[in-house]
Design an enzyme around this catalytic site. Structure first.
Site, PDB file in Angstrom:
ATOM      1  N   HIS A  69      -0.273   4.843   7.483  1.00 45.92           N
ATOM      2  CA  HIS A  69      -1.407   3.921   7.498  1.00 45.92           C
ATOM      3  C   HIS A  69      -2.671   4.649   7.924  1.00 45.92           C
ATOM      4  O   HIS A  69      -3.676   4.025   8.252  1.00 45.92           O
ATOM      5  CB  HIS A  69      -1.149   2.764   8.462  1.00 45.92           C
ATOM      6  CG  HIS A  69       0.192   2.158   8.309  1.00 45.92           C
ATOM      7  ND1 HIS A  69       1.271   2.548   9.056  1.00 45.92           N
ATOM      8  CD2 HIS A  69       0.643   1.214   7.461  1.00 45.92           C
ATOM      9  CE1 HIS A  69       2.333   1.849   8.692  1.00 45.92           C
ATOM     10  NE2 HIS A  69       1.984   1.036   7.716  1.00 45.92           N
ATOM     11  N   LYS A 118      11.232  -0.286   8.786  1.00 49.17           N
ATOM     12  CA  LYS A 118      10.511   0.881   9.287  1.00 49.17           C
ATOM     13  C   LYS A 118      10.016   0.571  10.704  1.00 49.17           C
ATOM     14  O   LYS A 118       9.556  -0.539  10.982  1.00 49.17           O
ATOM     15  CB  LYS A 118       9.322   1.217   8.373  1.00 49.17           C
ATOM     16  CG  LYS A 118       9.744   1.528   6.935  1.00 49.17           C
ATOM     17  CD  LYS A 118       8.629   2.160   6.093  1.00 49.17           C
ATOM     18  CE  LYS A 118       7.384   1.315   5.940  1.00 49.17           C
ATOM     19  NZ  LYS A 118       7.598  -0.024   5.353  1.00 49.17           N
ATOM     20  N   ASP A 172       6.620  -5.061  12.123  1.00 51.19           N
ATOM     21  CA  ASP A 172       7.786  -5.152  11.235  1.00 51.19           C
ATOM     22  C   ASP A 172       9.043  -5.460  12.043  1.00 51.19           C
ATOM     23  O   ASP A 172       9.824  -6.350  11.692  1.00 51.19           O
ATOM     24  CB  ASP A 172       8.000  -3.832  10.478  1.00 51.19           C
ATOM     25  CG  ASP A 172       6.952  -3.593   9.404  1.00 51.19           C
ATOM     26  OD1 ASP A 172       5.994  -4.382   9.300  1.00 51.19           O
ATOM     27  OD2 ASP A 172       7.083  -2.595   8.659  1.00 51.19           O
ATOM     28  N   GLY A 194       0.807  -1.213   0.000  1.00 54.04           N
ATOM     29  CA  GLY A 194       0.000   0.000   0.000  1.00 54.04           C
ATOM     30  C   GLY A 194       0.842   1.267   0.000  1.00 54.04           C
ATOM     31  O   GLY A 194       0.285   2.370  -0.026  1.00 54.04           O
ATOM     32  N   HIS A 195       2.184   1.099   0.030  1.00 55.35           N
ATOM     33  CA  HIS A 195       3.079   2.257   0.048  1.00 55.35           C
ATOM     34  C   HIS A 195       3.870   2.376  -1.248  1.00 55.35           C
ATOM     35  O   HIS A 195       4.900   3.043  -1.288  1.00 55.35           O
ATOM     36  CB  HIS A 195       4.041   2.142   1.224  1.00 55.35           C
ATOM     37  CG  HIS A 195       3.387   1.912   2.539  1.00 55.35           C
ATOM     38  ND1 HIS A 195       2.449   2.791   3.048  1.00 55.35           N
ATOM     39  CD2 HIS A 195       3.481   0.910   3.445  1.00 55.35           C
ATOM     40  CE1 HIS A 195       2.024   2.334   4.221  1.00 55.35           C
ATOM     41  NE2 HIS A 195       2.638   1.193   4.476  1.00 55.35           N
TER      42      HIS A 195
END
Lengths: 328, 328
Positions: free
Chosen positions: B216, B104, B109, B55-56
């Protein structure tokens, strides 16, 4: 739709100022709203210019630089630049070997480029009008087909031909051939919003798309229920493929119209590639991304160019612009 | 918000397939959802991987290639990749000289990269966690600051260091220095829409923005009335500038979060440049465009990196990825 702007009347000039600030290889004449190469004109090289209404960034100002355009004239959002602007761009591009005008087929653009060409005393001008959009014959702003995605490919390929030292007639010929062998169609999921209007150009129900939309939100062929990406790819590829003769394969260009994220653009590209494979049409080059946009419109367009060996060599040649860059 | 997809569950894998189809220099392991260099691993070179929720885009898969990442693991939209995916990416990147994990700072993550590092028997791993977002300490998905725009710069600069033959410790050191000297902040005009949710992540009134938003859609510092671009630039630049020491100037990065068109991004860049000039901070490199996005969120972020001579040399080195390309 909210905008990050100061005043609507200042959007174009302030964005051009930002473009020049970000890219030292470019200069901007803010009076005339012309982006040009800071090191131009290049003596002895055919100059290339384009221009049109703003709102389609990076087209055209973002394609000024080595291997592509020498100058670009920016009209107000979705409004043709006036002849004086185009004349100024012509002069910025004139290195003594003539200037090619690359014009998208919209009535105002065509008329104003013609007037500028008449005003450009002593500069040899050739003109190529792009008209690759197969969606509709004639439309809101157009007699004949609209010029859309193929314009990016014309600017890159003709720009490389000029950089290689070809004559104005030769550069114009390859530009014309790219236009003749490239076709496009787009669809919108939502309208974009012109800053001065402050509201979407058109309304689309949440369950419909505009098939064959123009890059200013002009109506297309019809409104249809929101398709899957697979169905959408077929709706765009089939009409385009019917009008080209890709003996040596295609350059496949999936273009984001603004608000559609890259994750969807690549997903659509995958569907386009699968469809072309079923048709037995090899993809020999590709381009995916937002290169000719319609402000914050959600949607995509597909351009297929039936390439030949010469086009491929020119496509692969170095280019150094904000929007397209490789080899340098 | 309408989407050009097939089924929500297939978005990530189908988009990765499209990415690989469009870029023959890349290969994709669709089982593990890992993008890697088709010619990798490069023997004797330190490998670089990153990864995170999808989505990035173009982050991270679009930054795989010469001079940047060797592999990237793609989680579901806004969801961390699992340790097995990160382990697979590590193996695709392992040329025998160790692998740098660029992570990140989001809790999932960080945890999953740690687990993958433990599982990667026989591969020397170093890890750099990016945490450049000055908007908030801790947030919805984070202990400490979030990692955002600087991640792009870390991947480019550390990637060049690896390409130049530096050791794992040296590559990790420059990556850490870029993170330590770069700070970011963003704002949203609208929410993006996660495909599986089918509706915007959050609602914002038509006259407000979310200042300090996360990539997000995490809440930021506060909601404020829609500012002008000039005011917005100041809201982002001032807090960022307060936390860096730009003795040798900055790399100024204005990032589009998805639906904000390039015409606005360049306009904001112009305001950022004017503000930095008033502060006496020279901009020595710039980057403008949608490089770390949040699906179709409208908004921008600003990252300022206090560069040194070494970083500039590495920034200028050749890179050949779908998202960033020059010199080749």
């Amino acid at each position: 739709m909210k905008k990050l702007i100061n005043a609507p009347a200042d959007v174009v000039v302030e964005s051009l100022a930002g473009l020049a600030a970000a890219h030292p290889s470019l200069a901007v004449d803010l009076e005339q709203r012309v982006v040009h190469r800071a090191d131009g004109p290049v003596a002895g090289k055919v100059g290339l210019i384009s221009g049109g209404g703003s709102g389609h960034e990076p087209l055209h100002g973002g394609f000024v630089g080595l291997g592509m355009l020498d100058a670009a004239a920016a009209g107000e959002v979705f409004t043709s630049p006036v002849p004086d602007q185009i004349l100024a761009a012509t002069k910025y591009a004139d290195g003594g070997a003539g200037v090619l005008h690359i014009v998208k087929n919209y009535t105002g653009d065509v008329m104003n480029f013609e007037m500028a060409a008449e005003l450009a005393d002593g500069v040899q001008i050739a003109t190529v009008v792009t008209n690759d959009d197969v969606a509709v014959e004639d439309s809101l702003y157009t007699a004949g087909r609209r010029g859309v995605g193929v314009t990016v490919l014309v600017e890159k390929i003709a720009g490389a031909a000029a950089e290689a030292g070809r004559s104005l007639a030769e550069v114009a010929a390859v530009a014309q051939r790219v236009n003749d062998r490239g076709r496009s169609m787009g669809l919108a999921l939502t309208s974009g919003t012109v800053p001065a209007a402050g509201k979407p150009t058109f309304d689309l129900p949440e369950d419909q798309i505009e098939l064959g939309v123009g890059i200013h939100g002009e109506p297309g062929r019809q409104r249809v229920p929101l398709p899957s990406a697979r169905e959408a790819a077929a709706m765009l590829v089939e009409p385009v493929l019917a009008e080209i003769s890709p003996e040596q394969g295609v350059l496949a260009f999936v273009n984001g119209l603004g608000a559609t994220p890259l994750i969807e653009q690549y997903l659509v590209y995958g569907e386009v590639a699968a469809l072309l494979e079923r048709h037995g049409v090899p993809i020999v080059r590709s381009l995916v991304g937002p290169y000719i946009t319609s402000l914050d419109m959600a949607g995509v367009s597909v351009t297929l160019l039936a390439v030949d060996e010469e086009m491929l060599q020119l496509w692969d040649a170095p280019v150094n612009t904000p929007g397209l860059r490789w080899g340098v």
